[in-house]
Write a protein that holds these residues in place. Structure first.
Motif, short mmCIF file in Angstrom:
data_model
loop_
_atom_site.label_atom_id
_atom_site.label_comp_id
_atom_site.label_asym_id
_atom_site.label_seq_id
_atom_site.Cartn_x
_atom_site.Cartn_y
_atom_site.Cartn_z
N ILE A 287 -0.92 -6.65 7.03
CA ILE A 287 -1.46 -6.97 5.31
C ILE A 287 -1.56 -6.16 4.98
O ILE A 287 -2.29 -4.83 5.53
CB ILE A 287 -3.24 -7.75 6.01
N PHE A 288 -1.05 -5.86 3.33
CA PHE A 288 -1.31 -5.06 2.45
C PHE A 288 -2.72 -4.78 2.06
O PHE A 288 -3.68 -5.84 1.06
CB PHE A 288 -0.61 -5.57 1.68
N TYR A 289 -3.91 -4.35 2.12
CA TYR A 289 -5.38 -4.79 2.68
C TYR A 289 -6.12 -3.18 0.88
O TYR A 289 -7.00 -4.59 0.77
CB TYR A 289 -6.36 -4.86 3.01
N SER A 290 -5.47 -2.73 0.69
CA SER A 290 -5.93 -1.96 -0.37
C SER A 290 -4.99 -1.28 -0.94
O SER A 290 -4.68 -0.18 -0.18
CB SER A 290 -6.36 -0.96 0.23
N ILE A 291 -4.89 -1.01 -2.01
CA ILE A 291 -3.52 -0.19 -2.47
C ILE A 291 -4.69 0.97 -4.13
O ILE A 291 -5.52 0.44 -4.67
CB ILE A 291 -1.95 -0.57 -3.35
N SER A 292 -4.12 2.16 -4.46
CA SER A 292 -5.02 2.92 -5.10
C SER A 292 -4.75 3.91 -6.08
O SER A 292 -4.30 4.39 -5.24
CB SER A 292 -6.30 3.44 -4.30
N SER A 293 -4.60 3.59 -7.12
CA SER A 293 -3.75 5.19 -8.04
C SER A 293 -4.34 5.98 -8.37
O SER A 293 -5.74 5.65 -8.05
CB SER A 293 -2.87 4.36 -9.12
N GLN A 299 -0.87 6.22 -15.30
CA GLN A 299 -0.82 4.89 -15.57
C GLN A 299 0.43 4.00 -16.26
O GLN A 299 1.05 5.05 -16.98
CB GLN A 299 -1.88 4.19 -16.46
N GLY A 300 1.19 3.06 -15.83
CA GLY A 300 2.66 2.31 -16.38
C GLY A 300 3.34 3.52 -15.64
O GLY A 300 4.38 2.91 -16.02
N VAL A 301 3.47 4.20 -15.14
CA VAL A 301 4.30 4.13 -14.48
C VAL A 301 5.20 4.01 -13.13
O VAL A 301 5.48 4.13 -12.56
CB VAL A 301 4.62 6.25 -14.07
C1 LIG Z 1 -3.06 -1.20 -7.94
C2 LIG Z 1 -2.82 -0.20 -9.33
C3 LIG Z 1 -2.85 0.78 -7.67
C4 LIG Z 1 -1.32 -0.01 -8.95
O1 LIG Z 1 -1.22 1.63 -10.10
P1 LIG Z 1 0.75 1.30 -10.60
O2 LIG Z 1 0.74 3.03 -10.83
O3 LIG Z 1 1.55 0.28 -9.58
O4 LIG Z 1 0.57 0.67 -11.48
P2 LIG Z 1 -0.21 0.52 -13.46
O5 LIG Z 1 -2.16 0.87 -12.51
O6 LIG Z 1 0.42 0.93 -14.24
O7 LIG Z 1 -0.26 -1.29 -12.93
C5 LIG Z 1 0.96 -1.42 -13.31
C6 LIG Z 1 0.56 -3.15 -13.58
O8 LIG Z 1 -0.02 -3.77 -12.41
C7 LIG Z 1 -1.76 -4.37 -12.94
N1 LIG Z 1 -2.78 -4.14 -12.19
C8 LIG Z 1 -2.90 -2.47 -11.87
N2 LIG Z 1 -4.52 -3.25 -11.07
C9 LIG Z 1 -4.16 -4.68 -10.59
C10 LIG Z 1 -4.95 -5.43 -9.43
N3 LIG Z 1 -5.87 -4.87 -9.13
N4 LIG Z 1 -4.60 -6.91 -9.78
C11 LIG Z 1 -3.80 -6.83 -10.77
N5 LIG Z 1 -2.74 -6.53 -11.22
C12 LIG Z 1 -3.37 -5.19 -11.61
C13 LIG Z 1 -1.98 -3.75 -14.54
O9 LIG Z 1 -2.41 -3.95 -14.94
C14 LIG Z 1 -0.73 -3.66 -14.77
O10 LIG Z 1 0.14 -4.48 -15.18
P3 LIG Z 1 0.79 -4.47 -16.99
O11 LIG Z 1 2.53 -3.96 -16.77
O12 LIG Z 1 0.98 -5.85 -17.62
O13 LIG Z 1 0.19 -3.62 -17.53
C15 LIG Z 1 -4.13 1.00 -9.75
O14 LIG Z 1 -4.14 0.27 -10.92
C16 LIG Z 1 -4.88 0.99 -9.23
O15 LIG Z 1 -5.35 1.88 -8.99
N6 LIG Z 1 -5.89 -0.01 -10.16
C17 LIG Z 1 -7.44 0.66 -9.03
C18 LIG Z 1 -7.66 -0.19 -7.47
C19 LIG Z 1 -7.35 -1.61 -8.04
O16 LIG Z 1 -7.51 -2.51 -8.74
N7 LIG Z 1 -5.98 -1.92 -6.43
C20 LIG Z 1 -5.81 -2.65 -6.41
C21 LIG Z 1 -7.24 -3.87 -5.99
S1 LIG Z 1 -6.60 -5.10 -4.92
C22 LIG Z 1 -6.01 -4.51 -3.79
O17 LIG Z 1 -5.33 -3.40 -3.21
C23 LIG Z 1 -5.54 -5.90 -2.49
C24 LIG Z 1 -6.67 -7.06 -1.68
O18 LIG Z 1 -7.69 -6.63 -2.01
O19 LIG Z 1 -6.31 -8.14 -2.11
#
Ligand SMILES: CC(C)(COP(=O)(O)OP(=O)(O)OC[C@H]1O[C@@H](n2cnc3c(N)ncnc32)[C@H](O)[C@@H]1OP(=O)(O)O)[C@@H](O)C(=O)NCCC(=O)NCCSC(=O)CC(=O)O
Length: 324
Positions: A287-293, A299-301
């Motif tokens: 289960i991929f439960y968390s991701i943070s950049s 952003q956008g890469v």
């Molecule tokens: C999610 C990220 C790691 C993605 O980083 P990336 O390096 O891939 O690139 P990016 O930030 O440019 O985002 C790529 C595309 O994903 C979208 N995007 C970003 N966060 C999102 C989210 N939470 N849900 C849905 N889409 C999301 C952006 O708008 C963008 O869309 P477009 O290209 O259309 O502009 C980051 O945005 C981040 O750290 N966000 C803050 C933390 C976060 O929200 N984490 C995910 C939570 S959900 C999770 O972790 C699992 C869960 O709880 O179920």
């Protein structure tokens, strides 16, 4: 002999350090004089450090500008406050971008060559493409080669994104600058140049602390909580890059479970005991439960997207047939 060898070694190691230290001091001295100069100081420093684009004919033969230009730019920019940064970036993007006059002339020339042979057309296109390079893009390439330069540019882009999203400026030049930075960073942070690292409790403390600090989805409560997130039945992966050592760029947490959980609390709060060994027979799901950049400037890469795909492949290869 041992002492002599030691002394020789000390001297030979000292030289480059001293050179770098000396240029460091020179830069600090110079930038401190320009801070006092306000807007005219900004204009002066920009016209000195942002070199003109070499002519098309000499583009491959021209020596790069001295490294001190890049260092001076970096020190100067870092010393500015938010408002001055906006002013400085506006000037950089407006006055040190593309030479519009040359572009128009070459575009007309290209139209004139349309009935000529293919080689002539390709040459005209190449000239036009080269002339479309903003002057500041060349400066950024030079900055990327000095120590700490890539991180500086990632942070600079974070500032530019902040300016755009907060509507502090609606200048098309600033948007162009953002586009140029994004395309450079996308090249430098391409998949092949990223290193996938598994983070465990044995990873350096500095990295573990950053993993905890950067967690944007389910905040880490304490060291025990962190230890559990990198312990048995858990996987933590991060992308790192040679140009930004010790800096996890994007971090992904995975839980290896028996069943697909129907609530996040059972993953974030409830763990097996810290010292238990993993029983692979009990693992059916990942289960991929968390991701943070961690870097706003990237952003956008889309590093997150790539990281998820890489980890899916990795876990698949590692003999488990998980349900994701
Ligand atoms: C999610 C990220 C790691 C993605 O980083 P990336 O390096 O891939 O690139 P990016 O930030 O440019 O985002 C790529 C595309 O994903 C979208 N995007 C970003 N966060 C999102 C989210 N939470 N849900 C849905 N889409 C999301 C952006 O708008 C963008 O869309 P477009 O290209 O259309 O502009 C980051 O945005 C981040 O750290 N966000 C803050 C933390 C976060 O929200 N984490 C995910 C939570 S959900 C999770 O972790 C699992 C869960 O709880 O179920």
């Amino acid at each position: 002999t041992g002492l002599v060898r030691f002394i020789c070694c000390t001297v030979s190691l000292r030289d480059p350090e001293m050179i770098s230290y000396a240029s460091d001091v020179r830069c600090r001295r110079r930038y401190s004089t320009h801070i006092r100069g306000g807007v005219s100081g900004m204009e002066e420093i920009l016209s000195r450090v942002v070199a003109p684009l070499p002519s098309y004919e000499t583009r491959d033969k021209s020596p790069p500008p001295p490294e001190t230009n890049s260092l001076e730019f970096m020190y100067f920019y870092k010393s500015l406050d938010k408002e001055d940064k906006l002013c400085f970036l506006t000037k950089l993007s407006q006055d040190f971008g593309v030479d519009h006059k040359s572009v128009s002339e070459l575009a007309l020339k290209l139209l004139d060559t349309q009935l000529r042979d293919l080689a002539t057309i390709l040459l005209a296109e190449d000239r036009l493409r080269y002339t479309l390079t903003p002057r500041y893009k060349q400066l950024f390439s030079h900055i990327s080669r000095v120590e700490g330069g890539v991180k500086f540019l990632v942070d600079l882009r974070a500032d530019v994104l902040e300016i755009i999203s907060s509507k502090a400026s609606d200048s098309p030049h600033i948007r162009d600058l953002n586009g140029a930075l994004k395309s450079l960073l996308s090249e430098w942070f391409s998949v092949g140049l990223l290193r996938l690292e598994r983070i465990t409790w044995q990873s350096p403390c500095e990295i573990l602390q950053k993993i905890s600090q950067y967690e944007a989805v389910h905040p880490v409560r304490n060291w025990t909580d962190l230890k559990r997130r990198v312990g048995p039945y858990r996987r933590c992966y991060a992308f790192t890059h040679a140009a930004m050592p010790g800096e996890p760029l994007v971090v992904l947490h995975v839980a290896l479970t028996e069943d697909i959980s129907d609530n996040i609390q059972s993953i974030v709060r409830e763990f097996a005991t810290l010292d238990s060994d993993e029983d692979v027979n009990k693992i059916n799901s990942a289960i991929f439960y968390s991701i943070s950049s961690t870097q706003a400037g990237l952003q956008g890469v889309e590093l997150g997207n790539v990281l998820i795909k890489r980890v899916v492949c990795l876990l698949g290869v590692q003999r488990y047939s998980y349900r994701y």
